[in-house]
Enzyme design. Structure first.
Site, mmCIF file in Angstrom:
data_model
loop_
_atom_site.group_PDB
_atom_site.id
_atom_site.type_symbol
_atom_site.label_atom_id
_atom_site.label_comp_id
_atom_site.label_asym_id
_atom_site.label_seq_id
_atom_site.Cartn_x
_atom_site.Cartn_y
_atom_site.Cartn_z
ATOM 1 N N PHE A 116 -82.660 61.765 43.057
ATOM 2 C CA PHE A 116 -84.016 61.152 43.492
ATOM 3 C C PHE A 116 -84.843 62.041 42.039
ATOM 4 O O PHE A 116 -84.061 63.546 42.360
ATOM 5 C CB PHE A 116 -84.775 62.020 44.568
ATOM 6 C CG PHE A 116 -85.753 61.633 44.679
ATOM 7 C CD1 PHE A 116 -86.748 60.949 45.840
ATOM 8 C CD2 PHE A 116 -86.557 62.271 45.321
ATOM 9 C CE1 PHE A 116 -87.753 60.272 45.075
ATOM 10 C CE2 PHE A 116 -87.621 62.495 45.250
ATOM 11 C CZ PHE A 116 -88.915 61.570 44.853
ATOM 12 N N ASP A 193 -78.558 65.591 50.019
ATOM 13 C CA ASP A 193 -80.266 65.653 50.575
ATOM 14 C C ASP A 193 -80.269 63.616 51.673
ATOM 15 O O ASP A 193 -79.554 62.344 51.159
ATOM 16 C CB ASP A 193 -80.139 64.649 49.294
ATOM 17 C CG ASP A 193 -82.434 65.058 49.370
ATOM 18 O OD1 ASP A 193 -82.876 64.227 49.983
ATOM 19 O OD2 ASP A 193 -82.876 64.601 48.590
ATOM 20 N N LYS A 219 -90.809 60.383 56.575
ATOM 21 C CA LYS A 219 -90.364 58.868 56.604
ATOM 22 C C LYS A 219 -89.835 58.775 58.000
ATOM 23 O O LYS A 219 -91.026 58.258 58.712
ATOM 24 C CB LYS A 219 -89.501 58.881 55.544
ATOM 25 C CG LYS A 219 -88.758 59.722 53.925
ATOM 26 C CD LYS A 219 -88.280 59.658 53.560
ATOM 27 C CE LYS A 219 -88.715 59.800 52.042
ATOM 28 N NZ LYS A 219 -89.326 60.087 50.890
ATOM 29 N N ARG A 367 -89.781 47.767 45.857
ATOM 30 C CA ARG A 367 -88.886 48.517 46.861
ATOM 31 C C ARG A 367 -88.797 48.086 48.528
ATOM 32 O O ARG A 367 -90.283 47.751 49.060
ATOM 33 C CB ARG A 367 -88.712 50.228 47.635
ATOM 34 C CG ARG A 367 -87.762 50.983 47.483
ATOM 35 C CD ARG A 367 -87.564 52.331 47.538
ATOM 36 N NE ARG A 367 -88.647 52.804 47.865
ATOM 37 C CZ ARG A 367 -88.622 54.156 47.901
ATOM 38 N NH1 ARG A 367 -87.372 54.430 47.545
ATOM 39 N NH2 ARG A 367 -89.173 54.882 47.789
#
Length: 396
Positions: A116, A193, A219, A367
């Site tokens: 990321f 992560d 999330k 996505r």
């Protein structure tokens, strides 16, 4: 016909009854219906009623209290190793700096080139600050870092390995246990992560021997926009690592207001400033729900949803030139699926206008983020049908 033993839990989420197709639960989860009343009660009863007394009564301990719940329910971590607070970026910085300081004489940070952006930018910044070198691992954009690649990159110079458990672009599910063992054999520490895995994929930080971990909570943990992140530090490191942002609440006696800093024992030393109490409240509802359902059942539903999305993509999108840019083996795949086509950027903009909400990732990646407890199989089918119609209109 597909069966979904978890279908009834969908009704607990705000907006789930609407026809909108939400394919972005891996970026921002829907709020639970229980969260509004929880926040309102906090304002009226705790904030409004208890005022500053709330710090002594409950709030000061929340980062560790909720951290222990996170550890037990979704991280596979024993109590006393997880805390909540700050952003993902700040916590990654804290743990990166602490890790490289704990490996004096070593000169390299190892990270893959499709990690990321924040992880890559921070690793570059820490390397520059500390006079270290970044060793890049080039990975396939449709998969991610493998054991063989890591084994070829680490060595006596490696201080820290930074790896995403689930790759943000492809959903590649890294073998974190094996990667950790490889790093440890080289004498390096591992920082994982968990932003795209916590709450959707089974995690066993203690069992895998992971040293350090960070993840966001907005999330799959449905903490809301900008909700604070979490940090995990394995117990064996707690009294050895020094965090670089030495704030008053991470000191041994915050209210002594002494002339110099002495770190608190345990995980509290990784707290810097005032805990973001309001920002921590919403995720408690999701933790309660995951605890009720069980993370194994959540993962099973996630596998089912992503497998169904790939099945539909093969049937109705492949004839348009769409390629699945995520692992097909569910054992190697996290909670989202990326579909590649050169016109996906334009398709995403048109889909948003039709209340179909995926996100776009270069190059050409649509996505599809499928939050297990708030997403239905029907939603997947309806959404991908509209992807087909939209893309067809662009291809013609």
């Amino acid at each position: 016909m597909l069966t979904d033993p978890l279908s009834s839990y969908r009704d607990r989420f705000v907006g789930a009854e609407s026809p909108l197709v939400y394919f972005d639960g891996n970026s921002l989860g829907r709020p639970l219906r229980a969260t509004g009343p929880r926040l309102a009660a906090f304002v009226e009863e705790e904030w409004g009623g208890r005022l500053i007394r709330g710090w002594d009564e409950r709030w000061m301990a929340l980062p560790q209290t909720i951290g222990d719940d996170l550890g037990r329910i979704v991280l596979g971590a024993a109590p006393g190793q997880t805390t909540v607070g700050d952003s993902t970026t700040v916590l990654l910085y804290k743990l990166m700096r602490a890790a490289v300081a704990a490996r004096p004489g070593r000169t390299e940070i190892v990270i893959d080139d499709d990690n990321f952006p924040t992880d890559r930018y921070l690793a570059a910044g820490v390397a520059e600050e500390c006079g270290l070198t970044l060793r890049w691992i080039e990975v396939d954009r449709t998969s991610g870092i493998t054991a063989d690649q890591l084994a070829g990159a680490v060595g006596p110079a490696t201080a820290l390995v930074v790896v995403s458990h689930v790759a943000y672009r492809s959903a590649w599910l890294a073998d974190l246990a094996t990667l950790t063992a490889i790093a440890h054999d080289a004498g390096a520490l591992v920082l994982a992560d968990l932003s795209h895995s916590a709450g959707a994929v089974e995690v066993e930080l203690d069992a895998w021997g992971v040293d350090l971990a960070v993840g966001c909570t907005y999330k799959y943990l449905n903490g809301g926009p900008g909700s604070p992140a979490f940090a995990y530090v394995a117990e064996r490191h707690l009294d050895q690592l020094t965090q670089p942002i030495q704030g008053w609440l991470g000191s041994a006696d915050p209210f002594l207001m002494g002339p110099s800093y002495a770190p608190a024992p345990g995980i509290r030393r990784f707290i810097s400033g005032t805990p973001p109490v309001l920002g921590m409240l919403a995720m408690q509802d999701m933790l309660d729900l995951v605890d009720e359902v069980g993370i194994a059942a959540v993962r099973e539903k996630s596998v089912g949803l992503t497998s169904y999305a790939i099945e539909i993509a093969d049937a109705v999108l492949a004839p348009l030139g769409v390629v699945v840019a995520s692992p097909r083996d569910p054992a190697l795949r996290g909670g989202h699926v990326t579909l590649h086509h050169p016109l996906m950027r334009e398709a995403t903009a048109r889909l948003w206008e039709q209340d179909v909400i995926p996100d776009y990732r270069d190059p050409g990646g649509l996505r599809i983020g499928l939050s297990p407890l708030s997403t239905s199989y029907d939603e997947v089918e309806r959404g991908l049908s509209l992807v087909r119609t939209t893309l067809s209109s662009l291809v013609e």
